[in-house]
Design a protein around this motif. Sequence first.
Motif, short mmCIF file in Angstrom:
data_model
loop_
_atom_site.label_atom_id
_atom_site.label_comp_id
_atom_site.label_asym_id
_atom_site.label_seq_id
_atom_site.Cartn_x
_atom_site.Cartn_y
_atom_site.Cartn_z
N GLY A 99 0.81 -1.20 0.00
CA GLY A 99 0.00 0.00 0.00
C GLY A 99 0.85 1.26 0.00
N ALA A 100 0.32 2.30 0.61
CA ALA A 100 1.06 3.56 0.76
C ALA A 100 1.94 3.53 2.00
N PHE A 101 1.89 2.43 2.74
CA PHE A 101 2.65 2.35 3.99
C PHE A 101 4.15 2.18 3.76
N TYR A 102 4.51 1.31 2.78
CA TYR A 102 5.91 0.89 2.69
C TYR A 102 6.43 0.98 1.25
N SER A 103 7.57 1.61 1.12
CA SER A 103 8.26 1.72 -0.17
C SER A 103 9.47 0.82 -0.23
N SER A 104 9.76 0.11 0.84
CA SER A 104 10.87 -0.83 0.88
C SER A 104 10.57 -1.90 1.92
N SER A 105 11.42 -2.91 1.97
CA SER A 105 11.21 -4.03 2.90
C SER A 105 11.30 -3.53 4.35
N VAL A 106 10.62 -4.27 5.24
CA VAL A 106 10.54 -3.84 6.63
C VAL A 106 10.51 -5.05 7.54
N ARG A 107 11.11 -4.90 8.73
CA ARG A 107 11.01 -5.99 9.70
C ARG A 107 9.59 -6.04 10.24
N VAL A 108 9.08 -7.24 10.39
CA VAL A 108 7.69 -7.42 10.80
C VAL A 108 7.55 -7.17 12.30
N THR A 109 6.56 -6.35 12.64
CA THR A 109 6.16 -6.09 14.02
C THR A 109 4.64 -6.19 14.08
N PRO A 110 4.04 -6.23 15.27
CA PRO A 110 2.58 -6.22 15.35
C PRO A 110 1.95 -5.03 14.65
N LYS A 111 2.59 -3.86 14.71
CA LYS A 111 2.06 -2.68 14.02
C LYS A 111 2.08 -2.88 12.51
N VAL A 112 3.18 -3.43 12.00
CA VAL A 112 3.28 -3.69 10.57
C VAL A 112 2.20 -4.66 10.13
N MET A 113 1.99 -5.72 10.89
CA MET A 113 0.97 -6.70 10.53
C MET A 113 -0.42 -6.10 10.53
N ALA A 114 -0.69 -5.23 11.49
CA ALA A 114 -2.00 -4.58 11.56
C ALA A 114 -2.23 -3.70 10.34
N GLN A 115 -1.19 -2.97 9.92
CA GLN A 115 -1.33 -2.12 8.74
C GLN A 115 -1.54 -2.96 7.48
N VAL A 385 15.35 -12.02 -4.88
CA VAL A 385 15.19 -10.59 -4.63
C VAL A 385 14.73 -10.33 -3.19
N ALA A 386 13.79 -11.15 -2.71
CA ALA A 386 13.34 -11.01 -1.33
C ALA A 386 14.50 -11.23 -0.37
N ALA A 387 15.34 -12.23 -0.65
CA ALA A 387 16.51 -12.49 0.20
C ALA A 387 17.48 -11.32 0.16
N GLN A 388 17.66 -10.72 -1.02
CA GLN A 388 18.53 -9.55 -1.13
C GLN A 388 18.00 -8.40 -0.28
N ASP A 389 16.69 -8.19 -0.32
CA ASP A 389 16.09 -7.12 0.48
C ASP A 389 16.24 -7.39 1.96
N ALA A 390 16.08 -8.66 2.35
CA ALA A 390 16.25 -9.00 3.77
C ALA A 390 17.70 -8.78 4.22
N LEU A 391 18.65 -9.11 3.33
CA LEU A 391 20.06 -8.88 3.66
C LEU A 391 20.33 -7.38 3.82
N ALA A 392 19.76 -6.57 2.91
CA ALA A 392 19.94 -5.12 3.02
C ALA A 392 19.39 -4.61 4.35
N PHE A 393 18.28 -5.18 4.77
CA PHE A 393 17.71 -4.79 6.06
C PHE A 393 18.66 -5.16 7.20
N LEU A 394 19.21 -6.38 7.16
CA LEU A 394 20.13 -6.82 8.21
C LEU A 394 21.38 -5.93 8.25
N GLN A 395 21.86 -5.51 7.06
CA GLN A 395 23.04 -4.68 7.03
C GLN A 395 22.79 -3.30 7.61
N LYS A 396 21.55 -2.83 7.53
CA LYS A 396 21.22 -1.55 8.15
C LYS A 396 21.29 -1.62 9.67
#
Length: 396
Positions: A99-115, A385-396
């Motif tokens: 949706g309009a919530f996310y423009s990139s991959s994000v770690r899942v939290t209860p707030k993320v799941m609710a959105q 691609v999903a794995a690449q995005d998850a790696l980028a998240f871990l590197q952050k």
Amino acid sequence: MSILSVNAGSSSLKFALYPLLGEVIGEAQVSGSVEGLEPSGQARIHWMATGQSRETSAIVVQPGQDVFDAALTELKVLLASRFAYLQVQAIAHRVVHGGAFYSSSVRVTPKVMAQLATLNALAPLHQPHNLAGINAFADAFADVPQVACFDTAFHRSLSPLETTFAIDKKLTQQGVRRYGFHGLSYQYVSQVLQRQVPRSAGRTVMAHLGNGASVCATTDHQSRATTMGFSALDGLMMGTRSGALDPGVLLYLMEQGWSHDQIQTLLYKQSGLLGVSGESADMRTLRASSSESARFAIDLFAHRLVREVGALSACIGGLDVLAFTGGIGEHDALLRQQVGDALRYLGVHVNAARNEAAIGNNLASIHADNSSVEIWVVPTDEGRVAAQDALAFLQK
């Protein structure tokens, strides 16, 4: 160390385990699927390790146990017994709608799941199952970060001219707009073209053709126009989905007494190749059929594709590269030839021999020597691609 990439659906689960090679993702060491997750299904796990043959085993579901939980238990046992050296550092989940919530991959939290749950109605065939998969994996792999990777993210470069519907702007401000989908696939194909096809930095059209189907136009490897919109219903005719449809048809059905659920079932599950042919949503089955309705369904699928490729080419001022991907795009040489012949006015010329030889798992060029447009078949890998995005998240 590794990243487990998963794509959870209503009756199946695809997975792949990618090793971390420093700051990059290596080739998948094991990949497979779990099928038969529907209530009456016979759950089985299929998997293949690099350089080995495919293996299949039944999943034993204990009395009172959820079949998805049983499948994840089997998957954990497989990873622990055969691939313990590849410690899972994160689990990357394909999620259709951000949706309009996310423009990139994000770690899942209860707030993320609710959105994300608020978007279920926009992708009812996918989103609820994607989220159910995240919840199940979060329970089964309690200490491993879960990362949501979005099919809509690739299209955040679309301009307001592409995302805005011609409706009351109050609705636009509420998020009723075009988002685009199949972004993980397009991101992967675009990466491959960027490395292998220099002309793809110009005017490129990619066609992801499968049970779900769409087309995306790019310049500078950025999404500029795409056929799917607010939901995964718009644009091309698909396996069981209608694609673009005059809204007046829906008003007519409502006037005839059709309910919301009946219309939703029609548009998502009883249309497309299945609805037109009356036989099957599977292109392979229709190819093998001798019926006139099967032939017409294939011709209509090709016609709609030709129409949309032409429209998207106009949006980017012409065409330099045309790429086919997805189950149909990668394996149906007849369709590629049919579409290429219809696009000759754009300078598209398919080499028949190269086209026939391109059925496989490798990148292949299929354009004739006199073609002003390069034509490529690019096997997609959304899991990577999903794995690449998850790696980028871990590197952050």
